[in-house]
Design a protein around this motif. Sequence first.
Motif, PDB file in Angstrom:
ATOM      1  N   LEU A  31     -13.520   7.692  40.576  1.00 37.75           N
ATOM      2  CA  LEU A  31     -14.268   7.384  39.352  1.00 37.75           C
ATOM      3  C   LEU A  31     -15.755   7.701  39.511  1.00 37.75           C
ATOM      4  CD1 LEU A  31     -13.039   4.015  37.805  1.00 37.75           C
ATOM      5  CD2 LEU A  31     -13.127   6.257  36.708  1.00 37.75           C
ATOM      6  N   ALA A  32     -16.340   8.219  38.447  1.00 34.16           N
ATOM      7  CA  ALA A  32     -17.774   8.512  38.454  1.00 34.16           C
ATOM      8  C   ALA A  32     -18.341   8.164  37.082  1.00 34.16           C
ATOM      9  CB  ALA A  32     -17.996   9.995  38.741  1.00 34.16           C
ATOM     10  N   CYS A  33     -19.631   7.985  37.040  1.00 31.10           N
ATOM     11  CA  CYS A  33     -20.296   7.747  35.767  1.00 31.10           C
ATOM     12  C   CYS A  33     -20.144   9.023  34.917  1.00 31.10           C
ATOM     13  CB  CYS A  33     -21.777   7.452  36.022  1.00 31.10           C
ATOM     14  SG  CYS A  33     -22.767   7.411  34.511  1.00 31.10           S
ATOM     15  N   PRO A  34     -19.665   8.910  33.668  1.00 24.97           N
ATOM     16  CA  PRO A  34     -19.499  10.124  32.859  1.00 24.97           C
ATOM     17  C   PRO A  34     -20.817  10.805  32.531  1.00 24.97           C
ATOM     18  CG  PRO A  34     -19.029   8.141  31.552  1.00 24.97           C
ATOM     19  CD  PRO A  34     -19.206   7.696  32.974  1.00 24.97           C
TER      20      PRO A  34
ATOM     21  N   LYS B 242     -22.374  11.448  36.742  1.00 25.73           N
ATOM     22  CA  LYS B 242     -21.304  11.765  37.700  1.00 25.73           C
ATOM     23  C   LYS B 242     -21.521  11.088  39.055  1.00 25.73           C
ATOM     24  CE  LYS B 242     -19.926  14.628  34.465  1.00 25.73           C
ATOM     25  NZ  LYS B 242     -19.033  14.135  33.404  1.00 25.73           N
TER      26      LYS B 242
ATOM     27  N   ASP C 189     -21.826   7.561  41.695  1.00 27.35           N
ATOM     28  CA  ASP C 189     -20.911   6.480  42.090  1.00 27.35           C
ATOM     29  C   ASP C 189     -20.981   5.298  41.130  1.00 27.35           C
ATOM     30  OD1 ASP C 189     -20.004   7.822  44.269  1.00 27.35           O
ATOM     31  OD2 ASP C 189     -21.440   6.903  45.661  1.00 27.35           O
TER      32      ASP C 189
ATOM     33  N   MET D 192     -14.769   4.235  29.540  1.00 27.26           N
ATOM     34  CA  MET D 192     -15.707   5.143  30.201  1.00 27.26           C
ATOM     35  C   MET D 192     -16.424   6.069  29.210  1.00 27.26           C
ATOM     36  SD  MET D 192     -15.184   3.914  33.117  1.00 27.26           S
ATOM     37  CE  MET D 192     -16.330   4.965  33.990  1.00 27.26           C
TER      38      MET D 192
END
Lengths: 56, 197
Positions: free
Chosen positions: A11-14, A17, A19, A47
Amino acid sequence: MPISKELLEVLACPKCKGDLNLTESEDGLICENCQLLYEIKDDIPIMLIDEAKPLN
Amino acid sequence: MVRLADLKSGQRFLDVGTGTGGIALEALRRDSNIKVTAVDFTLKMIQVARQGKDGDKISWLQADGQNLPFKEVSFDVVTSGYLIRNVSDPVQAFREQTRVTAPGGKVICLDTAPPPDNFLKPFILLYLKIMIPFLGRLVAGDKNAYDYLQESTRAFKSPEELQKIMTDAGLEKVSHKRLMFGTQVVLKGSRPRDKQA
């Protein structure tokens, strides 16, 4: 199902990107870089950048 | 479509714009040892999708196909069905799918296509003209309910245009195959092994 360790690893921040960290109560994912909280509702991580909550 | 993915045990599979989860659930049915993640822009779709058989073995997320919430190289196979007609920037959607795919991994897309120019074309156009309002009335009680599908199928990008979009997004070895009298198309490409998307 609740968020698995394997899912957390990819998973990453949209937005950036970067953590994400699971909140202590496991009801959200935090991007420290963007200072955004992505909520987890009914075991489904939301998300979407537009629905993320600013941390401050 | 799922067969084209040539899934192997332990592989990581992502379905983008999963809707009611058909592709994701079918992938898991074919091989219960793959790790399936599915995303859709609409929360209600996901809530329906996860009630499917073995839906509890899939990781479901709400996400935008043009801004995927995953790190680079997170999946071996990425699929999407009828997604591209619904995004404002198809190249960006495929660029994101390419980014999260491992080098050598596959990106597969299913969508409708304008009828091919062959002897069946008049019959297919007639079918679209008559059958879709008929189905609309039958299913939704409104003959105009599926008008958008009729129009968007006739006006939608050709397989060759979709193939170019996928190549522009950084995929290689992009090919397509028409199905169902040419009205559906499956496209497949790979993320290059030797460079970053």
